[in-house]
Structure formats: structure tokens, C-alpha cells
Enzyme design. Structure first.
Site, short mmCIF file in Angstrom:
data_model
loop_
_atom_site.label_atom_id
_atom_site.label_comp_id
_atom_site.label_asym_id
_atom_site.label_seq_id
_atom_site.Cartn_x
_atom_site.Cartn_y
_atom_site.Cartn_z
N GLY A 1 7.49 -11.20 23.14
CA GLY A 1 6.67 -10.24 22.72
C GLY A 1 6.92 -9.27 21.77
O GLY A 1 7.98 -8.61 22.02
N ALA A 2 6.34 -9.01 20.95
CA ALA A 2 6.49 -8.39 19.60
C ALA A 2 6.90 -7.08 19.90
O ALA A 2 8.15 -6.44 19.48
CB ALA A 2 5.13 -8.41 18.55
N GLN B 1 3.36 -18.48 28.82
CA GLN B 1 3.28 -16.96 29.07
C GLN B 1 2.09 -16.63 29.87
O GLN B 1 2.09 -15.76 30.49
CB GLN B 1 3.29 -16.27 27.83
CG GLN B 1 4.74 -16.51 27.21
CD GLN B 1 4.82 -17.60 26.22
OE1 GLN B 1 3.99 -18.46 26.33
NE2 GLN B 1 5.66 -17.37 25.05
N ASP C 1 1.77 -10.67 16.50
CA ASP C 1 3.09 -10.58 16.15
C ASP C 1 3.37 -10.03 14.80
O ASP C 1 4.24 -9.35 14.56
CB ASP C 1 4.07 -12.02 16.28
CG ASP C 1 3.96 -12.36 17.74
OD1 ASP C 1 3.06 -12.98 18.24
OD2 ASP C 1 5.21 -12.12 18.23
N ASN D 1 -0.23 -14.84 15.68
CA ASN D 1 0.06 -14.58 16.87
C ASN D 1 0.43 -15.99 17.57
O ASN D 1 0.47 -17.03 16.97
CB ASN D 1 -1.34 -14.14 17.62
CG ASN D 1 -1.08 -13.54 19.16
OD1 ASN D 1 -0.12 -12.77 19.34
ND2 ASN D 1 -2.00 -13.95 20.04
N LYS D 2 0.55 -15.87 18.79
CA LYS D 2 1.03 -17.23 19.36
C LYS D 2 0.13 -18.31 19.21
O LYS D 2 -1.07 -18.39 19.12
CB LYS D 2 0.77 -17.00 21.16
CG LYS D 2 1.35 -18.16 22.17
CD LYS D 2 2.65 -18.68 21.73
CE LYS D 2 3.77 -17.52 21.68
NZ LYS D 2 5.13 -18.32 21.07
O1 MRU Z 1 6.84 -16.27 21.64
P1 MRU Z 1 6.20 -14.92 22.30
O2 MRU Z 1 6.15 -15.22 23.74
O3 MRU Z 1 7.34 -13.64 21.97
O4 MRU Z 1 5.00 -14.36 21.64
C1 MRU Z 1 4.10 -13.67 22.19
C2 MRU Z 1 2.95 -13.29 21.66
O5 MRU Z 1 2.69 -14.26 20.70
C3 MRU Z 1 2.23 -12.08 21.94
O6 MRU Z 1 0.74 -12.32 21.80
C4 MRU Z 1 2.49 -11.05 20.87
O7 MRU Z 1 3.88 -10.95 20.61
C5 MRU Z 1 1.94 -9.79 21.19
S1 MRU Z 1 2.54 -8.91 22.56
C6 MRU Z 1 1.88 -7.36 22.65
#
Ligand code: MRU
Length: 351
Positions: A46-47, A195, A236, A246-247
Site C-alpha cells: 500500500g503506497a 488484498q 499508487d 493503482n492496483k
Molecule cells: O501491491 P500493493 O498491495 O502495494 O498495491 C496497493 C494498491 O494498489 C493500493 O490501492 C494503493 O497503494 C493505495 S493504498 C492507500
């Protein structure tokens, strides 16, 4: 809610998100390499959470530099920072935190090395605490776009676990729930790391917020049936023109939302906006090991030797984004101009 990451004396403890929800285990970091490993291996993800971990990891790394000379300290610290920067490429919060720590060292010529080490530790604690405040402000602003009695779709986990606490997209959902808006949430399961299935449901159920998990490929059908009123995701990295990384899977959710005339909101702190990245094309998208697709845990599901491609993020062009919800307020299109104006007048703690 459990903390995502914390200092325990001279150690950093990270809640191991690979094990949730079945086990609540703490991963112990004794040195900055452990923190890099935790970020690379998804112990913490998560960013914003990655940004906080990077700052804490650098403070930990700094404490083990043995010298009294400022130039020697600064050179070695810069090397650590460059290693930390590479842990994951897409979430700009990691770069943001590394640069914030480097700036502190740059400004510190004339102080003793011991003082600088303490200042880095303090700064990491400030970043941790500020992240929670920022998310509460995102929630406060985002609340205004959530209608009463609405159903929200979210993708991945942009919750307490993806931040220092409270969350971004889930921060808005928490604020709407606290305001008794009578909301319901659909959580995309979010292959391959799940997630949504493992983390978003876990967080929302702990808070008593009604949540239903769906397979990623069910979202379009639910939209067509009128079951979803709005989409809120995290980000992200947001480019200067409003394109959003984003994801993986976010892009198709945004496209389906547009076709069904459903608003698509992105909730993120200003530290996720990268004015130096002009558009989505310039955002580096992380490719992760193919085994994350072909195996679930230890079980191999695909024929041995199958080709698999595993991009961890995608880019949603700004034209599909209804608004960006930040701690400084809601940014509407035209994003290029409005992002620039917001960044110029940003609160001091987001610098
Ligand atoms: O691969 P991850 O689990 O780090 O990806 C996370 C995401 O894509 C979240 O949506 C993003 O980081 C926002 S978290 C507040």
C-alpha cells in the site's frame, strides 16, 4: 484497528500482511535491509504504508552508520537511501519519503551525527503520525461525495493496512459510516494477492461496516444491474495530468464505471501526486514474479512451465476519474490545472 508498523525500542515491527487474516504475526526489522525485504516481499504494502516504512527503515539504517564525520555520514546515508528507493518502483510515496529524509540530512551540516540520527528517528515518527491525520482529512472531504444509503465498490486495499492507519479509500468509507450514511461496500477480491478478499473485508468487518466480497470479474455485471452507486479506490501514483496508477484491474473498473455512468473517485494523499511525472505513460509499472499468478500459496495451479505475466498496477487515464479526494480537498477536472493549484497551496506537512 491493529497498527500497520511501529517502533519497538530500536526495532521496527511490521504486521505481516501476507499472513492476514488467519494469523496476526509481527515481522521484526533489525536493520534497513529487513525493511527493504519487507517492502519487496509484500510484508507491508500500500503506497502510504510503504512510504512510512521507508522513512522508518532509513532512520534504522542511519543508526548503524559508525562515523562522527558529517560528510562520511551523509555519503553512507545517501547510499542507503538509493537502495531503499529501489524496493518498489510504482508507489511514489516511497520516493517522497526517501527524499524527505535525504533533505533532512542535507539541511543538517553543522549538527553532530548523533543529533542527525535522532532527528531522522523523530522525522520517521512525525511521518507515521501525520499519515493518520492526513487520512482522517481525506475521509472528512470524501464524505461529501458519498450519498445516503449508497453502495460503494472498492478495489484492492486502500485501508488502514495500506497506510499508517484509517486508510484513504477506506478512510472515506469509514467517515461515511461514522456519519451514519447507511452505506454498503462491495470489495473486489483483487487477484493475485487478494488484498480485497483478505484485507479489505477483514478491516471493514472489524469496524462493523457491511461488506460483500466479489470475484474481480463480477463488478461489471453488478454495475449493469444497478447495484453500485459509486467507486472509490486508492492510488499508487497520480501524474501531473491526473492519470492514476493503482492496483491492476483498476483501469477496467474505471471503464465499466464510465459506461454505466457511475462516479469513479480516487482517494489519495498529496504525497501520491507526482508533479514530476507528466502523465501515466511515464509511470513505471512494477512487474512481479509470474508464480504469484500461477500458484496460490504453495499450490501450483497451472501446467508446469506455463507463461504468465504479472503487472502489479495499471494506469487509469484522467478522463475516467470523476475527482481526486485529498487531505487538502477534492480536486475536480481539469486535473492538470487544478492539481497544480492544489500542490502550490498544499499544507506545510505534505511538502
Ligand atoms: O501491491 P500493493 O498491495 O502495494 O498495491 C496497493 C494498491 O494498489 C493500493 O490501492 C494503493 O497503494 C493505495 S493504498 C492507500
Amino acid at each position: 484497528m491493529l497498527p500497520t508498523i511501529k517502533w519497538e525500542g530500536e526495532l521496527i515491527k511490521i504486521l505481516d500482511q501476507r499472513k492476514l487474516p488467519s494469523k496476526k504475526e509481527w515481522y521484526t526489522c533489525r536493520g534497513y535491509r529487513d525493511v527493504i525485504n519487507a517492502i519487496e516481499k509484500m510484508v507491508i504494502r500500500g503506497a502510504p504504508a510503504i512510504g512510512v516504512a521507508a522513512a522508518m527503515g532509513l532512520a534504522l539504517g542511519a543508526s548503524s552508520i559508525r562515523t562522527r564525520s558529517f560528510p562520511a555520514f551523509s555519503t553512507r546515508f545517501t547510499l542507503l537511501a538509493e537502495k531503499m528507493r529501489l524496493a518498489r518502483p510504482t508507489a511514489v510515496n516511497l520516493q517522497w519519503a526517501v527524499e524527505r529524509m535525504l533533505r533532512l540530512v542535507d539541511r543538517s551540516a553543522g549538527r553532530s551525527v548523533e543529533e542527525i540520527k535522532q532527528a531522522l528517528r523523530n522525522e520517521s515518527e512525525v511521518i507515521l503520525a501525520q499519515d493518520i491525520d492526513i487520512n482522517k482529512n481525506i475521509g472528512r472531504h470524501g464524505l461529501t461525495v458519498v450519498p445516503e444509503n449508497s453502495t460503494i465498490l472498492t478495489h484492492c486495499n486502500a485501508g488502514s493496512l495500506a497506510t499508517a492507519g484509517y486508510g484513504t479509500a477506506l478512510g472515506v468509507i469509514r467517515a461515511a459510516h461514522a456519519a451514519r450514511k447507511n452505506i454498503r461496500v462491495f470489495a473486489d477480491e483483487t487477484r493475485p494477492w487478494l488484498q480485497g478478499l483478505r484485507l479489505t473485508t477483514f478491516e471493514l468487518m472489524e469496524d462493523g461496516i457491511p461488506v460483500t466480497v466479489i470475484a474481480d470479474n463480477a463488478a461489471g455485471s453488478l454495475m449493469r444491474q444497478g447495484e453500485i452507486d459509486l467507486v472509490i479506490t486508492g492510488a499508487d501514483r497520480i501524474a501531473a495530468n491526473g492519470d492514476v496508477a493503482n492496483k491492476i484491474g483498476t483501469y477496467q473498473v474505471a471503464l465499466m464505471a464510465r459506461i454505466h455512468r457511475i462516479p469513479f473517485y480516487v482517494a489519495a494523499p498529496l504525497s501520491t501526486i507526482d508533479p514530476a511525472t507528466p502523465d501515466g505513460e511515464a509511470i513505471p509499472v512494477e512487474n512481479r514474479p509470474p508464480e504469484e499468478i500461477t500458484r496460490i500459496g504453495r499450490a501450483a495451479l497451472a501446467p508446469p512451465g506455463v507463461n504468465a505475466l504479472n503487472p502489479a498496477f495499471d494506469i487509469t487515464p484522467a478522463k475516467y476519474v470523476t475527482a481526486i479526494i485529498t487531505e487538502a480537498g477534492i480536486i475536480l477536472p481539469p486535473f492538470k490545472k487544478n492539481i497544480k493549484d492544489t500542490m502550490r497551496s498544499r499544507p506545510r506537512f505534505s511538502s
